[in-house]
Design an enzyme around this catalytic site. Structure first.
Site, short mmCIF file in Angstrom:
data_model
loop_
_atom_site.label_atom_id
_atom_site.label_comp_id
_atom_site.label_asym_id
_atom_site.label_seq_id
_atom_site.Cartn_x
_atom_site.Cartn_y
_atom_site.Cartn_z
N SER A 1 9.12 3.60 -2.15
CA SER A 1 8.84 2.20 -2.49
C SER A 1 9.60 1.24 -1.57
CB SER A 1 9.28 1.97 -3.93
OG SER A 1 8.96 0.67 -4.33
N HIS B 1 -4.26 -3.03 0.32
CA HIS B 1 -4.78 -4.32 -0.13
C HIS B 1 -5.54 -4.93 1.04
CE1 HIS B 1 -2.13 -5.14 -3.92
NE2 HIS B 1 -2.43 -3.86 -3.80
N HIS C 1 -7.52 -6.15 -8.51
CA HIS C 1 -6.41 -5.56 -7.78
C HIS C 1 -6.83 -5.24 -6.35
CE1 HIS C 1 -3.04 -2.25 -7.95
NE2 HIS C 1 -2.99 -2.97 -6.85
N ASP D 1 -24.20 6.09 5.59
CA ASP D 1 -23.64 7.23 6.32
C ASP D 1 -22.51 7.89 5.53
OD1 ASP D 1 -25.28 7.12 8.53
OD2 ASP D 1 -23.90 5.88 9.71
N SER E 1 6.91 5.23 -4.45
CA SER E 1 6.03 4.07 -4.58
C SER E 1 5.85 3.68 -6.05
CB SER E 1 4.66 4.43 -3.99
OG SER E 1 3.67 3.57 -4.51
N TYR F 1 -25.61 15.34 12.66
CA TYR F 1 -24.71 14.38 13.31
C TYR F 1 -23.46 15.09 13.81
CZ TYR F 1 -21.41 10.56 13.84
OH TYR F 1 -20.48 9.70 14.35
N HIS G 1 -3.93 3.83 -0.94
CA HIS G 1 -4.10 2.55 -1.63
C HIS G 1 -3.70 1.45 -0.66
CE1 HIS G 1 -3.94 -0.63 -4.51
NE2 HIS G 1 -2.63 -0.72 -4.49
N GLY H 1 0.80 -1.23 0.00
CA GLY H 1 0.00 0.00 0.00
C GLY H 1 0.82 1.27 0.00
ZN LIG Z 1 -1.77 -2.45 -5.19
#
Ligand SMILES: [Zn+2]
Length: 217
Positions: free
Chosen positions: A31, A83, A157, A106, A60, A215, A81, A14
């Site tokens: 990365s 997983h 993905h 919501d 990344s 709310y 991002h 991620g």
């Molecule tokens: Zn990915």
């Protein structure tokens, strides 16, 4: 660094980025660096075409996807991002997540869209760049704007989420995972579960987001 704390990623999975709209750049996770080792100095700053502006590490591998989204979703300030297990399982099933309950309502009045898988040409081409267009096209097909919904499943993905800043993008990743988990359990208990009815969708969304929302404080 919240992603592993929230149980949304393992190891170096991620990434998150945060944009500066005045400078037209964004900072993104380097990365392959474990989350616990991240420091501000290790972040990589790139422009909206994915060119490195500042930083000593490689950004990344998904940087071009973020760049495409910042370029096309003109008001967003953050992208996440992951997983995360349940959201990724829906993405792998190539299914939109139906709106089954008020937890979902919501946050958004729409089913969570799943982008169709990429064709071979796109996969063999500029893959991460094309992933950005895969997301943009999925919203277009469903006639949604990036302000209607701040989360999408990329078919085969995993999810991408965005928001006004990086914190909101991460928040949306956590909400999406919870919605995905609840929807999965709902279908497990009742295979023909019904979508939430419109009156409840509207009520719950407007309670939190409408002009007469009531709310919170
Ligand atoms: Zn990915």
């Amino acid at each position: 660094m919240q992603l592993p704390q929230l149980g949304l990623v393992l190891f170096t999975f991620g990434n998150v980025s945060a944009a500066d709209r005045n400078l037209n750049v964004f900072a993104i996770k380097p990365s392959g660096v474990p989350y616990e080792d991240l420091t501000p100095q290790k972040m990589v700053v790139v422009d909206f075409d994915g060119n490195i502006v500042e930083g000593n590490l490689r950004p990344s591998s998904d940087t071009l996807t973020h760049a495409v989204l910042y370029k096309n979703f003109e008001t967003i300030g953050g992208i996440a991002h992951t997983h995360s297990t349940y959201a990724t399982a829906w993405a792998q099933s190539l299914r939109d997540i139906p709106i089954y309950g008020t937890t979902h309502a919501d946050h958004t009045t729409y089913d969570i869209p799943c982008a169709a898988p990429m064709n071979d040409e796109m996969i063999q081409g500029n893959y991460e760049y094309e992933t950005g267009f895969q997301i943009i096209n999925a919203l277009k097909e469903k006639k949604l704007s990036y302000t209607d919904i701040e989360m999408v499943l990329v078919g085969n993905h995993a999810p991408f989420t965005w928001g006004k800043d990086a914190s909101k993008a991460v928040y949306n990743s956590a909400v999406l995972e919870e919605i995905a988990k609840m929807a999965f359990i709902t279908e497990t208990i009742k295979t023909d579960a019904l979508r939430l009815k419109d009156a409840l969708i509207k009520k719950h969304y407007e309670r939190k987001h409408g002009k007469d929302s009531y709310y919170g404080q």
